[in-house]
Design an enzyme around this catalytic site. Structure first.
Site, PDB file in Angstrom:
ATOM      1  N   SER A   1       0.817  -1.207   0.000  1.00  0.00           N
ATOM      2  CA  SER A   1       0.000   0.000   0.000  1.00  0.00           C
ATOM      3  C   SER A   1       0.855   1.264   0.000  1.00  0.00           C
ATOM      4  CB  SER A   1      -0.966  -0.060   1.179  1.00  0.00           C
ATOM      5  OG  SER A   1      -2.072   0.751   0.879  1.00  0.00           O
TER       6      SER A   1
ATOM      7  N   LYS B   1       4.292   2.202  -2.227  1.00  0.00           N
ATOM      8  CA  LYS B   1       4.688   3.410  -2.975  1.00  0.00           C
ATOM      9  C   LYS B   1       6.149   3.716  -2.638  1.00  0.00           C
ATOM     10  CE  LYS B   1       0.047   5.384  -1.878  1.00  0.00           C
ATOM     11  NZ  LYS B   1      -0.899   4.693  -2.672  1.00  0.00           N
TER      12      LYS B   1
ATOM     13  N   HIS C   1      -7.849  -5.368   0.123  1.00  0.00           N
ATOM     14  CA  HIS C   1      -6.567  -4.745   0.407  1.00  0.00           C
ATOM     15  C   HIS C   1      -5.874  -5.431   1.595  1.00  0.00           C
ATOM     16  CE1 HIS C   1      -4.011  -1.360  -0.346  1.00  0.00           C
ATOM     17  NE2 HIS C   1      -4.123  -0.865   0.876  1.00  0.00           N
TER      18      HIS C   1
END
Ligand code: GTR
Length: 416
Positions: free
Chosen positions: A255, A259, A396
């Site tokens: 998540s 990044k 997720h």
């Protein structure tokens, strides 16, 4: 005509009429996105040398200036202190070490704690490093693990922004330590909040406090870049630990921390393999796919993640002069795994696939295989080249299924 294509035609028309620059386009799934292999001066990149000496450096500069901000190098005077070690961890399978990294060498200065597990059955173990969301104590329920004293977001077991005993092991499901150790990899993790607390504090807390000269400017050292920088500092420590094969250390992130892992992999070539688990917008997702999280949402909820200059792209997602396939391309030709979950609509799993796929021309230019799949693959059907991708059912999260694929991928490219 697709909405994005319509927008592109309008830009071209305006540019032709008013003499502006038209950024050369690359087509993915019928959609036009900026071409990763066209230099800013309009020249097509056709050789590995041009990529390495011209295009890659200009893209790194672009992303530092417009999105992630400038990061400092390795701090001088940084010190490590191993404050705990147990060769009988995980029922004797691993050696656990806990290490404090003093960024400026001062014990009362900014610091982070590394939790490291090393397989006992391997002499010089390759490793996987990644930041965690809720403290080192959250990845396994073990009272021997130092409870983080850093700032915490409101979550289960957090009282007055500090972690309590109730946070022990809450993310054990996302960190299958025994599975990773059995496969012959060490694991090193750090709490994201040790490096930079995840809230908009004007960059007063966290490592930015050490670098005031990098603040108050458009390309300021922001949070995702600070996390990426922290990942490189973990590798600095591992390079000093004889039990670790520091030339074979993969960087992993889930998540928002995915990044950071992608940016760490893009900028620190010491990482020979990169894993992005559902990194979404500002990670592997193409912004040009406007469903899922957009720049406006990121900048509203998390204005500290990217640098000040990034704010000018709010509302421009479908007409950006750049996109995240360029960040993934910066990792080339090193292997990169991008993974999605079907119900993770905020990350837009299909747009993550096309982000990975659009890096394929760079991998091929550099003489390696890219991503074999030509269409978004079916569920649980990994496509594995130097770029790998899968989408699994569910939401997720990081699951055993994801880790099994990453470890197989690491076996293929990371083991000697
Ligand atoms: C969400 C954010 C996403 C993603 C996620 C996470 O709120 O919008 O970009 O990073 O958090 O980190 O879990």
């Amino acid at each position: 005509m697709k909405k994005q294509n319509r927008a592109y035609c309008i830009i071209v028309l305006f540019s032709l009429l008013f003499g502006g620059t038209v950024h050369a386009q690359q087509i993915v799934n019928g959609m036009q996105i900026p071409d990763v292999l066209i230099l800013n001066n309009g020249t097509k990149v056709t050789t590995a040398k041009q990529w390495n000496t011209q295009r890659r450096p200009e893209l790194i500069e672009f992303f530092k200036k417009e999105m992630y901000g400038q990061s400092p190098g390795k701090p001088e005077g940084m010190k490590f202190r191993v404050f705990e070690s147990d060769s009988n961890a995980l029922a004797g399978k691993a050696t656990r070490k806990q290490i404090t990294v003093y960024f400026n060498g001062k014990e009362d200065g900014p610091q982070m704690d590394i939790l490291l597990y090393i397989p006992n059955h391997i002499k010089h173990a390759p490793a996987i490093v990644g930041l965690n969301f809720d403290g080192n104590q959250s990845v396994i329920n073990d009272p021997a693990i130092k409870m983080s004293t850093s700032w915490f977001d409101k979550t289960k077991g957090v009282v007055n922004n500090r972690a309590t005993e109730a946070t022990r092991g809450i993310h054990a499901g996302q960190w299958p330590l025994e599975m990773i150790i059995d496969k012959g990899y060490a694991v090193a993790t750090v709490y994201r909040g040790d490096i930079d607390p995840d809230f908009d504090d004007g960059f007063k807390n966290g490592v930015q406090a050490l670098y005031p000269e990098l603040q108050n400017k458009g390309d300021n050292f922001a949070t995702v870049a600070a996390w990426a920088w922290g990942l490189s500092r973990i590798l600095d420590y591992l390079e000093t630990d004889k039990a670790i094969d520091a030339k074979h250390v993969a960087v992993f992130g889930f998540s928002r921390l995915g990044k950071a892992a992608l940016w760490a992999g893009a900028t620190d070539e010491r990482f020979p393999l990169v894993i992005s688990n559902e990194s979404g917008a500002g990670g592997a997702k193409l912004f040009h796919y406007t469903s899922g999280e957009r720049i406006a949402r990121i900048e509203t909820k998390f204005p500290h993640w990217f640098c000040g200059n990034f704010k000018k792209y709010i509302g421009q997602d479908s007409i950006l002069p750049f996109d995240q396939h360029m960040v993934i391309s910066l990792i080339a030709p090193r292997p990169v795994y991008v993974a999605s979950a079907k119900d993770d609509t905020n990350s837009n799993p299909e747009a993550e696939f096309w982000g990975a796929k659009a890096a394929d021309p760079v991998y091929r230019l550099l003489g390696t295989e890219g991503l074999p799949a030509t269409q978004w693959p079916a569920l649980n059907t990994p496509s594995v080249g130097r770029i790998a991708y899968h989408v699994r059912p569910g939401g997720h999260n990081v699951t055993d299924y994801d880790w099994i694929q990453y470890l197989n991928f690491a076996d293929k490219y990371l083991k000697k």
